[in-house]
Design a protein around this motif. Sequence first.
Motif, mmCIF file in Angstrom:
data_model
loop_
_atom_site.group_PDB
_atom_site.id
_atom_site.type_symbol
_atom_site.label_atom_id
_atom_site.label_comp_id
_atom_site.label_asym_id
_atom_site.label_seq_id
_atom_site.Cartn_x
_atom_site.Cartn_y
_atom_site.Cartn_z
ATOM 1 N N MET B 1 -10.369 -27.519 -5.494
ATOM 2 C CA MET B 1 -9.358 -26.566 -5.024
ATOM 3 C C MET B 1 -10.037 -25.455 -4.220
ATOM 4 S SD MET B 1 -6.410 -24.749 -7.243
ATOM 5 C CE MET B 1 -7.514 -23.758 -8.199
ATOM 6 N N LYS B 2 -9.439 -25.157 -3.027
ATOM 7 C CA LYS B 2 -10.056 -24.158 -2.157
ATOM 8 C C LYS B 2 -9.655 -22.743 -2.607
ATOM 9 C CE LYS B 2 -9.380 -23.871 2.449
ATOM 10 N NZ LYS B 2 -9.183 -24.480 3.765
ATOM 11 N N THR B 3 -10.619 -21.875 -2.758
ATOM 12 C CA THR B 3 -10.304 -20.485 -3.096
ATOM 13 C C THR B 3 -11.034 -19.556 -2.132
ATOM 14 O OG1 THR B 3 -12.151 -20.319 -4.621
ATOM 15 C CG2 THR B 3 -10.023 -20.964 -5.572
ATOM 16 N N VAL B 4 -10.559 -18.283 -2.089
ATOM 17 C CA VAL B 4 -11.177 -17.274 -1.224
ATOM 18 C C VAL B 4 -11.626 -16.099 -2.083
ATOM 19 C CG1 VAL B 4 -10.773 -15.660 0.664
ATOM 20 C CG2 VAL B 4 -9.728 -17.930 0.724
ATOM 21 N N ASN B 5 -12.854 -15.653 -1.865
ATOM 22 C CA ASN B 5 -13.349 -14.510 -2.642
ATOM 23 C C ASN B 5 -12.736 -13.202 -2.146
ATOM 24 O OD1 ASN B 5 -14.977 -16.101 -4.252
ATOM 25 N ND2 ASN B 5 -16.681 -15.995 -2.763
ATOM 26 N N ALA B 6 -12.444 -12.311 -3.087
ATOM 27 C CA ALA B 6 -11.866 -11.012 -2.730
ATOM 28 C C ALA B 6 -12.211 -10.012 -3.819
ATOM 29 C CB ALA B 6 -10.357 -11.141 -2.583
ATOM 30 N N ASN B 7 -11.874 -8.735 -3.569
ATOM 31 C CA ASN B 7 -11.996 -7.721 -4.612
ATOM 32 C C ASN B 7 -10.601 -7.283 -5.032
ATOM 33 O OD1 ASN B 7 -14.812 -7.498 -4.910
ATOM 34 N ND2 ASN B 7 -14.910 -6.336 -2.981
ATOM 35 N N LEU B 50 -6.423 -6.818 11.735
ATOM 36 C CA LEU B 50 -6.750 -5.652 12.543
ATOM 37 C C LEU B 50 -8.235 -5.727 12.848
ATOM 38 C CD1 LEU B 50 -5.596 -2.984 13.668
ATOM 39 C CD2 LEU B 50 -6.163 -1.919 11.503
ATOM 40 N N GLY B 51 -8.593 -6.418 13.926
ATOM 41 C CA GLY B 51 -9.995 -6.649 14.222
ATOM 42 C C GLY B 51 -10.632 -7.378 13.060
ATOM 43 N N SER B 52 -11.858 -6.975 12.695
ATOM 44 C CA SER B 52 -12.493 -7.617 11.549
ATOM 45 C C SER B 52 -12.463 -6.711 10.322
ATOM 46 C CB SER B 52 -13.931 -7.998 11.893
ATOM 47 O OG SER B 52 -14.594 -6.860 12.401
ATOM 48 N N ALA B 53 -11.581 -5.704 10.353
ATOM 49 C CA ALA B 53 -11.413 -4.843 9.184
ATOM 50 C C ALA B 53 -10.859 -5.692 8.046
ATOM 51 C CB ALA B 53 -10.458 -3.703 9.507
ATOM 52 N N PRO B 54 -11.175 -5.303 6.790
ATOM 53 C CA PRO B 54 -10.675 -6.102 5.663
ATOM 54 C C PRO B 54 -9.148 -6.183 5.659
ATOM 55 C CG PRO B 54 -11.636 -4.017 4.920
ATOM 56 C CD PRO B 54 -11.989 -4.178 6.355
ATOM 57 N N ARG B 55 -8.623 -7.306 5.224
ATOM 58 C CA ARG B 55 -7.163 -7.418 5.094
ATOM 59 C C ARG B 55 -6.789 -7.064 3.667
ATOM 60 N NH1 ARG B 55 -4.915 -12.525 8.400
ATOM 61 N NH2 ARG B 55 -2.948 -11.507 7.887
ATOM 62 N N LEU B 56 -5.657 -6.391 3.537
ATOM 63 C CA LEU B 56 -5.252 -5.880 2.237
ATOM 64 C C LEU B 56 -3.978 -6.554 1.780
ATOM 65 C CD1 LEU B 56 -5.976 -2.182 3.135
ATOM 66 C CD2 LEU B 56 -7.430 -3.724 1.830
ATOM 67 N N LEU B 57 -3.977 -6.983 0.512
ATOM 68 C CA LEU B 57 -2.817 -7.643 -0.070
ATOM 69 C C LEU B 57 -2.238 -6.711 -1.125
ATOM 70 C CD1 LEU B 57 -4.588 -9.871 1.211
ATOM 71 C CD2 LEU B 57 -4.051 -11.312 -0.730
ATOM 72 N N ASN B 58 -1.139 -6.052 -0.798
ATOM 73 C CA ASN B 58 -0.562 -5.075 -1.728
ATOM 74 C C ASN B 58 0.543 -5.710 -2.559
ATOM 75 O OD1 ASN B 58 -1.792 -2.311 -1.179
ATOM 76 N ND2 ASN B 58 -1.356 -3.069 0.888
ATOM 77 N N PHE B 59 0.389 -5.614 -3.878
ATOM 78 C CA PHE B 59 1.387 -6.186 -4.782
ATOM 79 C C PHE B 59 2.510 -5.187 -4.999
ATOM 80 C CE2 PHE B 59 -2.717 -8.028 -5.886
ATOM 81 C CZ PHE B 59 -2.436 -9.387 -5.743
ATOM 82 N N GLY B 61 4.268 -4.541 -7.497
ATOM 83 C CA GLY B 61 4.206 -3.815 -8.762
ATOM 84 C C GLY B 61 2.951 -2.971 -8.923
ATOM 85 N N GLY B 62 2.180 -2.736 -7.852
ATOM 86 C CA GLY B 62 0.946 -1.956 -7.943
ATOM 87 C C GLY B 62 -0.262 -2.871 -7.941
ATOM 88 N N GLY B 63 -1.379 -2.339 -7.470
ATOM 89 C CA GLY B 63 -2.606 -3.122 -7.367
ATOM 90 C C GLY B 63 -2.726 -3.777 -6.004
ATOM 91 N N HIS B 64 -3.969 -4.049 -5.583
ATOM 92 C CA HIS B 64 -4.151 -4.732 -4.307
ATOM 93 C C HIS B 64 -5.473 -5.483 -4.267
ATOM 94 C CE1 HIS B 64 -6.763 -1.326 -3.153
ATOM 95 N NE2 HIS B 64 -7.217 -2.109 -2.198
ATOM 96 N N CYS B 65 -5.543 -6.427 -3.325
ATOM 97 C CA CYS B 65 -6.781 -7.166 -3.097
ATOM 98 C C CYS B 65 -7.316 -6.832 -1.721
ATOM 99 C CB CYS B 65 -6.541 -8.676 -3.156
ATOM 100 S SG CYS B 65 -6.334 -9.287 -4.811
ATOM 101 N N GLU B 66 -8.643 -6.826 -1.609
ATOM 102 C CA GLU B 66 -9.284 -6.574 -0.332
ATOM 103 C C GLU B 66 -10.037 -7.842 0.061
ATOM 104 O OE1 GLU B 66 -11.108 -2.615 -0.360
ATOM 105 O OE2 GLU B 66 -12.676 -3.466 0.899
ATOM 106 N N VAL B 67 -9.693 -8.398 1.241
ATOM 107 C CA VAL B 67 -10.282 -9.670 1.657
ATOM 108 C C VAL B 67 -11.146 -9.457 2.899
ATOM 109 C CG1 VAL B 67 -9.810 -12.044 2.350
ATOM 110 C CG2 VAL B 67 -8.222 -10.844 0.826
#
Lengths: 343, 344
Positions: B1-7, B50-59, B61-67
């Motif tokens: 299964m393919k996954t992507v690393n994030a914070n 936005l260029g090569s700036a990190p992409r942000l996934l905002n949930f 209900g709060g919390g987010h991931c930085e890719v």
Amino acid sequence: MQTQDQRFSFTGTGSEYFRIWIVNLVLTILTLGIYSAWAKVRRMQYFYRNTRLNESSFDYHGTPIAILKGRLIGVGLFAAYYTALKFMPLLGLAIGLFIALIMPFLLVASFRFRLYNSSYRGLRFGFVGSIKSAYVVFLALPIATLFTLYLLAPFTHQRIKAYQHNNSRYGQSPFTFTAGAGSFYKVYLLTLLQFILVGGLFAYGAFRMIGGSMATMPKEQIIFPVVIATYLVMIAASLLIIPYFISRIQNLVWNHTQLGAHRFSSTLSVAGLTWLIFSNFLFTVVTLGLFKPFADIRLARYRIEHMAFTPAGNIEEFIASEQQQIGATGTETAEVFNLDIGF
Amino acid sequence: MKTVNANYFDGLSALQQAVALNIAQGQLEVRGEKLIRAEPLSNIRISAKLGSAPRLLNFAGGGHCEVNNHADFEALLRDAGVLPQSLLSRMEGSWRHALTATVLSIVIAIASFYWGLPWVANIAAGRIPDSVSLSIDTHFLDAVDKGLVQASQLSQARQKKLRKRFDNLRAMHGLPPHQLEFRSSKVIGANAFALPGGTVVVTDQLIALASNDEEVLAVLAHELGHVSERHPMRQLLQSSVVGLAMTWYLGDISSLLAAAPTMLLETNYSRNFERRADRYAASMLRENGIAPARLADMLEKLEKSHRGAVKESGEQPSRIARFLSTHPDTAERIRDLRGDGSRQ
Ligand SMILES: [Zn+2]
């Protein structure tokens, strides 16, 4: 506990930002300026998200509509002031007075807006300064400065920075500012000495070039060269002395700012910043402005990468504050008047 | 299964958790050492590229991931059937669009400077109340009276006579009264100019240069031509806007530099403005039985006098003369005026 310095890093590039800038510029022109609020959000996001500390980036959350509202008010005030001053100086003066009276309020609003809309690691920044103190530092002290022939300027500057930094928050943690007025006086005094030195050198050079012939010239003919020479001195001073002032003040301010027990440091060099500002200015003029996005990136990288964060403990222990909603009007109005109110 | 690393950040503390992202059945799965979170994609705001700036996934209900791993994340989105990029991000990323945008903005800048701005200034100039434009004249005269010009040396009788002829000139043409001011100035030499409120200023030096009153009146008629089409006010508005834009664009340090070109712009009318003022003057002069060729004579003399000032005292006054000269392309205008006169 002794911990390592963590350097801030900036990952934006000129070529990437140029494409973003120019596309947003054209959209702004085609929409007669309306899109500028959206463009600003893109720009802020690009700079914030490319600013990194300890593997994580910052983020900007301002909304275009809030910015647009503020911008309309700002442009209105500015246009009224500018046209009135040109055509009806008395009315212009009245409008200027009105703007001065509401400026502290607008500044507080803009600090709140900008800090609340900035985040790092998912925690928002915040600003809790009172309006009352804002009137002291942004109105009473500047007036006192005028009346003391600028002798109070360094003191006022110190109070403004103390007000800004002591009232800033990251999550629930307060920033503190420890630089005293004495260190501001030192920077101002050294800047003044340089100004006298550079100005004196230029005046001497100009006198040598024109020589004694000036004494024999009729009065009307002296005015023109003198005006030109004054311009040259001012520009030279701007390019040589302003970088000195900016770098010394930024270093002073951040070397004396703490977040809780954690420290910051800033190590801008005068030579580096002088070259940067001079070359940015030159290239921007030569390319008729097309270099501007590259210049912005270079300056941001230089300022950001000369800053470091020295943690005094575990930085993952910061916790979020209760979030609040604030209008955008403040920042935008202040920006139109070209005030640097950057955090 | 393919996954992507994030914070991953929970929005409550500054704690950073390394996670792996995966999309399955319309749900985003976030897996970390101490964390498993699954959210439907509809509850997540994914920031546009936005260029090569990190992409942000905002949930929601709060919390987010930085890719930061853009290629893998885009592949993940594509596989899940989510549109990978917004139109804006695509445009911002491509050099072809950037080039088009550059050319377009240069064309727009030039077009608005040459056509847009004059058009707007023309409309605006017509809406400025007379009281306002007259007060500009007063302020301008106050300012120049302190150095650039001095009081006129002409006798009261001579001034009165010229004023009377000036009044006849404009009355014949159906123009409302206009102020005529006499000044003396070595710096600007033989010159006449109209102010935004319609005040016409003429220097003693110009009157001395003229062989007769008809030549003076010819120049005044030309200035009235500028006034009748509000050229001074339009010029003032245009240069103010250009100055404002340059100050804004170049920023604080260089606002000094920005002021210089607008000063230069302020004193030179376009060729078109001059030609229109000439045509206006020609018809006004004919109504008063004065040949338009008088204006041509005067232009010739003014040209010569300004060039003469150059020869006499070297480089410095030449620059001043050129700086304050309000009448370019003189030879062509002289030819037109003489041609106009002979056709009579
Ligand atoms: Zn003219």
